[in-house]
Design an enzyme around this catalytic site. Structure first.
Site: not given
Length: 419
Positions: A25, A28
């Protein structure tokens, strides 16, 4: 100490999977922020929030279910649909006269620098303005690009189109999606490199690494650092040669010619028979070098990636079936078992899992990062994006199929666990 081992396994599972999800994550998040996308939330886990803190524009949350995570980017959900024409709202103006807060409570009593009116129209994406009816008169206001929508205790920052995921170029969106899996490969490389730095890089030289006490090699007087020249007169050129000869000689006594401190000597070793496989209880030799550690990190990441891709190909061709796959239960179980074998083994396993996560997410399957990239490729080829409703439906169906697959492999895990 079974209880202590169980606690250690649980801690290992939480740390390993928390690290994998966090790094994915984070990829991202960092590339989305670099592209100027408003990231509303960075979450670890799914389900209800159990902890949250807001810093800057982003809310950092820990959620109840320890599966997955997410970076919620502006424009990916209908968060601004709470504002509608004909609603009575109160707007707060900053010193420049721009709307800084839009309060959606019709019973709110306006304070200083606040006015109440009925919404005639608004554009919070491009023109950044809104028109209100105030005491029978219509008045237009400019809206600050970081204005907040306020509903009860909830405050939501508006997202002009240039701050939304869909408002970015194809390449900016591609990198924001691709960065998640890419960071998993980087994590694997870092873990393998750290293993090489702290635990040594495995060598294929025909030398003895750590000699296990009371094992056949130790009983024969062999020592760490001994170089094996030949076995039963057969030259030994590599560690693989040594392993092959020993493993095929369970229960036999072999004559080994070794070199120690420049001196040659001959030693008789009785090979241990462990389930018809010969062993002398010696670890593979290792070398300590920063350069070799980096090389080991790169080569290991490449080799495991190639092996996993080969396995995926065999799954597609039918060589392997769904019954051969492991799901969360099986992976958790193996993680706990590897945690009992030492830090280097656990780190290797975490690196392999990270590669698996990266490759799995790059598959062109709806609901995965690879599926989203596939839609970007289609958009680039046709010159316009796919209808968001149709794309959303495809991702929903893909997610449903993924959940079904997880249920199947979890059933496989449970069946193996109790068989």
């Amino acid at each position: 100490m079974p209880f202590a081992n169980s606690i250690e396994s649980v801690i290992a599972i939480v740390v390993v999977f928390g690290l994998l999800v966090f790094i994915h994550e984070l990829g991202h998040f960092l590339l989305a922020k670099r592209a100027g996308i408003l990231c509303r939330e960075f979450a670890l886990g799914m389900g209800p929030k159990i902890f949250s803190v807001k810093k800057g524009e982003t809310e950092y949350t820990l959620r109840l279910l320890p599966i997955g995570g997410m970076v919620r980017m502006a424009g990916e959900d209908p968060e601004l649909d709470i504002l509608k024409p004909q609603m009575q709202v109160t707007v707060e103006l900053d010193p420049l006269g721009k709307v800084s807060r839009i309060i959606l409570d019709p019973h709110h009593q306006p304070g200083p620098n606040q006015v109440t009116g009925t919404v005639i129209r608004y554009d919070l994406e491009q023109q950044l303005n809104m028109q209100l009816e105030l005491a029978g008169e219509q008045k237009q206001f400019s809206v600050h690009p970081q204005a907040m929508l306020v509903k009860g205790d909830q405050e939501i920052q508006i997202a002009p189109l240039n701050r939304q995921f869909k408002g970015k170029t194809i390449m900016q969106r591609f990198w924001a999606i691709f960065a998640g899996p890419a960071f998993n490969f980087i994590l694997a490389f870092v873990l393998f490199t750290l293993i090489g730095l702290f635990f040594g890089v495995p060598s294929n030289q025909p030398m003895l690494g750590e000699v296990k006490a009371d094992g056949p090699a130790a009983q024969a007087g062999l020592q760490q650092g001994d170089r094996v020249l030949s076995i039963q007169g057969q030259p030994v050129a590599s560690w693989d040669d040594l392993v092959e000869i020993v493993s095929m000689s369970p229960g036999k006594t072999l004559q080994m010619e070794i070199e120690r401190d420049g001196q040659r000597k001959t030693v008789d070793v009785t090979i241990l028979n462990e389930q018809n496989v010969g062993k002398i209880m010696v670890y593979k030799p290792v070398t300590y070098s920063p350069l070799h550690a980096v090389q080991y990190g790169a080569v290991s990441t490449y080799n495991f990636s190639a092996a996993i891709l080969k396995s995926l190909g065999q799954l597609i061709t039918g060589t392997y079936g769904l019954k051969d796959l492991s799901g969360p239960v099986g992976i958790f179980k193996m993680t706990g078992e590897f945690a009992q074998q030492g830090l280097s083994v656990l780190m290797s396993w975490a690196a392999v899992l990270s590669i698996n996560l990266g490759l799995f997410n790059l598959l062109p399957v709806p609901a995965l990062d690879g599926g989203r990239i596939a839609f970007l490729v289609v958009e680039a080829l046709r010159g316009r994006p796919v209808d968001p409703n149709k794309e959303g439906m495809v991702h929903f169906l893909g997610f449903a199929l993924l959940m079904l697959l997880i249920l199947v492999v979890t059933w496989n895990d449970i069946t193996r666990l109790f068989s």
